[in-house]
Design a protein around this motif. Structure first.
Motif, PDB file in Angstrom:
ATOM      1  N   PHE A  46      -6.915   7.927  -0.694  1.00  0.00           N
ATOM      2  CA  PHE A  46      -6.094   6.752  -0.375  1.00  0.00           C
ATOM      3  C   PHE A  46      -6.774   5.851   0.656  1.00  0.00           C
ATOM      4  CE2 PHE A  46      -2.464   9.299  -2.148  1.00  0.00           C
ATOM      5  CZ  PHE A  46      -2.208   8.426  -3.193  1.00  0.00           C
ATOM      6  N   ILE A  47      -7.494   6.457   1.576  1.00  0.00           N
ATOM      7  CA  ILE A  47      -8.210   5.626   2.571  1.00  0.00           C
ATOM      8  C   ILE A  47      -9.290   4.799   1.853  1.00  0.00           C
ATOM      9  CG2 ILE A  47      -9.806   5.718   4.550  1.00  0.00           C
ATOM     10  CD1 ILE A  47      -8.101   8.153   5.533  1.00  0.00           C
ATOM     11  N   TRP A  77      -7.619   2.028   0.046  1.00  0.00           N
ATOM     12  CA  TRP A  77      -7.218   0.978   1.003  1.00  0.00           C
ATOM     13  C   TRP A  77      -8.397   0.055   1.307  1.00  0.00           C
ATOM     14  CZ3 TRP A  77      -3.418  -1.405   3.578  1.00  0.00           C
ATOM     15  CH2 TRP A  77      -3.714  -2.041   4.784  1.00  0.00           C
ATOM     16  N   LYS A  78      -9.565   0.685   1.539  1.00  0.00           N
ATOM     17  CA  LYS A  78     -10.750  -0.107   1.882  1.00  0.00           C
ATOM     18  C   LYS A  78     -11.255  -0.929   0.692  1.00  0.00           C
ATOM     19  CE  LYS A  78     -12.576   2.943   5.454  1.00  0.00           C
ATOM     20  NZ  LYS A  78     -13.561   4.010   5.712  1.00  0.00           N
ATOM     21  N   GLU A 127      -8.652   5.034  12.135  1.00  0.00           N
ATOM     22  CA  GLU A 127     -10.040   5.146  11.677  1.00  0.00           C
ATOM     23  C   GLU A 127     -10.961   4.207  12.420  1.00  0.00           C
ATOM     24  OE1 GLU A 127     -11.601   4.688   7.829  1.00  0.00           O
ATOM     25  OE2 GLU A 127     -11.593   6.838   7.573  1.00  0.00           O
ATOM     26  N   ASP A 131     -15.658   0.409   9.833  1.00  0.00           N
ATOM     27  CA  ASP A 131     -16.997   0.529   9.245  1.00  0.00           C
ATOM     28  C   ASP A 131     -18.009  -0.260  10.069  1.00  0.00           C
ATOM     29  OD1 ASP A 131     -16.467   2.173   7.202  1.00  0.00           O
ATOM     30  OD2 ASP A 131     -16.175   0.606   5.686  1.00  0.00           O
ATOM     31  N   PHE A 183       0.825  -1.206   0.000  1.00  0.00           N
ATOM     32  CA  PHE A 183       0.000   0.000   0.000  1.00  0.00           C
ATOM     33  C   PHE A 183       0.862   1.260   0.000  1.00  0.00           C
ATOM     34  CE2 PHE A 183      -2.992   3.121   1.842  1.00  0.00           C
ATOM     35  CZ  PHE A 183      -3.931   3.078   0.825  1.00  0.00           C
ATOM     36  N   VAL A 192      -1.196   9.104   5.804  1.00  0.00           N
ATOM     37  CA  VAL A 192      -2.359   8.280   5.422  1.00  0.00           C
ATOM     38  C   VAL A 192      -2.422   7.023   6.283  1.00  0.00           C
ATOM     39  CG1 VAL A 192      -3.392   6.911   3.556  1.00  0.00           C
ATOM     40  CG2 VAL A 192      -2.438   9.157   3.059  1.00  0.00           C
ATOM     41  N   ILE A 205      -5.435   5.782   8.611  1.00  0.00           N
ATOM     42  CA  ILE A 205      -6.101   4.477   8.423  1.00  0.00           C
ATOM     43  C   ILE A 205      -6.105   3.703   9.743  1.00  0.00           C
ATOM     44  CG2 ILE A 205      -5.821   2.191   7.362  1.00  0.00           C
ATOM     45  CD1 ILE A 205      -4.942   3.709   4.788  1.00  0.00           C
TER      46      ILE A 205
END
Lengths: 180, 184
Positions: free
Chosen positions: A55-56, A59-60, B50, B53, A22, B43, B47
């Motif tokens: 970018f997030i 990534w997901k 975060e 979800d 990544f 980033v 991440i």
């Protein structure tokens, strides 16, 4: 050694060396995507936010990335959508049209024009008069020399419609330059 | 883009927008120095920090599950017994101390009038007194713990009465005029 797009996707999907892969993806595409977003949004801080989100999202979504489109196009599509979403959000927040060059000038986002010569300044101002999607198309074609087929994949519009959009954008800019 | 296509497009641009065509393709925007060398790290941190979800969708269920588990958490019998023994022992000690102080103050006259008060008690009478004190304390503890059945059984065994069955003479007494005359 730079990893190819295929290697990046494969490594992320396999779960091995995910972080390394990544990081390689970010380092490979960060500059191109930055300028793509920056040309749409103008302000660096806003661009930084949007780019990080791009970018997030990548990534997901990378684990489910279908290799029927290439990574480069996929990333550009995310970046374009994120930029347009950001602009629309700003429009609503400020209750003014971002298509209007006055938005950028009044929002204090036009400092970069100080460093331009007169003709470049006119061009930048002319670009700000374009609707965001048209501006994105113009940038990809004029500055990044992309093919219509590539742009078509990114913005999800037919090649014919893109050509028309680009020609309209060019005419608008030319008229602006002549008038001003 | 191949050379031929490029030439065609340039020609088109030249015809359509000669002013624009004559301009240099120059980037007037600038990125801050060192921005690209730190972006990947920025980033990554974002991440890592975060919220996953669907986190908030499941949060209520997770909390309820945890509460339910806590509720049904069983204290091992051994642990419970130790706690009970400690509690009873501490209570007995407290009774002795309080009882001793109480007796010192309140039975001082009785003791004064009868120097041989304790000496007059036999060992078995003392043992019995201690036994009843312990059992009373245990009953209090069981009542406090809401183990009414156990408390009732112990009470029944030491006083040899059935609390569930009120003897006739007591019933008679409760129904009598003497009972009603009692002032509380």
């Amino acid at each position: 050694m730079q990893l190819s797009d295929g290697e990046i996707v494969e490594q992320v999907k396999s779960g091995q060396n995910t972080n390394i892969a990544f990081r390689a993806l970010i380092e490979k595409y960060q500059e191109r995507l930055y300028w793509h977003v920056r040309r749409m949004i103008i302000d660096h801080d806003d661009t930084d936010d949007v780019l990080q989100n791009v970018f997030i999202k990548a990534w997901k979504g990378l684990a489910n990335f279908r290799e029927d489109s290439n990574l480069y196009t996929w990333l550009y599509r995310i970046a374009t959508n994120e930029s347009i979403t950001f602009i629309n959000k700003k429009k609503k927040e400020n209750n003014i049209s971002i298509d209007d060059e006055s938005y950028h000038l009044h929002a204090g986002q036009a400092d970069y024009l100080m460093d331009c010569d007169a003709i470049q300044e006119k061009l930048e101002k002319a670009l700000l008069t374009l609707p965001e999607k048209q501006r994105a198309v113009f940038h990809m074609k004029y500055y990044e020399d992309m093919k219509y087929t590539q742009i078509s994949e990114i913005v999800g519009t037919s090649v014919g419609a893109l050509k028309a959009s680009y020609h309209i954008a060019v005419k608008k800019i030319e008229n602006y330059l002549i008038k001003n | 883009m191949n050379k031929e296509n490029e030439n065609i497009e340039n020609e088109e641009l030249m015809k359509m927008a000669p002013t624009l065509f004559g301009m240099k393709k120059k980037n007037n925007l600038k990125a801050p120095e060192g921005y690209f060398s730190s972006l990947a790290d920025t980033v990554k941190v974002k991440i890592d920090n975060e919220i996953p979800d669907g986190y908030f969708e499941n949060l209520a269920d997770k909390v309820i599950d945890k509460i339910e588990k806590e509720k049904t958490k069983v204290i091992p019998i051994q642990k419970r017994n130790i706690a009970r023994v400690i509690y009873v022992a501490a209570s007995i000690a407290a009774i002795f101390i309080v009882g001793f102080l109480f007796n010192q103050n309140n039975t001082i006259a009785a003791i004064a009038s009868d120097d041989n008060y304790l000496e007059n008690l036999t060992n078995s009478e003392l043992d019995e007194a201690i036994y009843y004190s312990e059992m009373e304390e245990l009953i209090c503890y069981l009542d406090f713990e809401e183990n009414f059945n156990e408390a009732s059984q112990i009470e029944k065994s030491i006083y040899d009465i059935d609390l569930d069955v009120i003897p006739d003479d007591i019933n008679e007494y409760i129904g009598s005029e003497y009972y009603l005359d009692i002032e509380f």
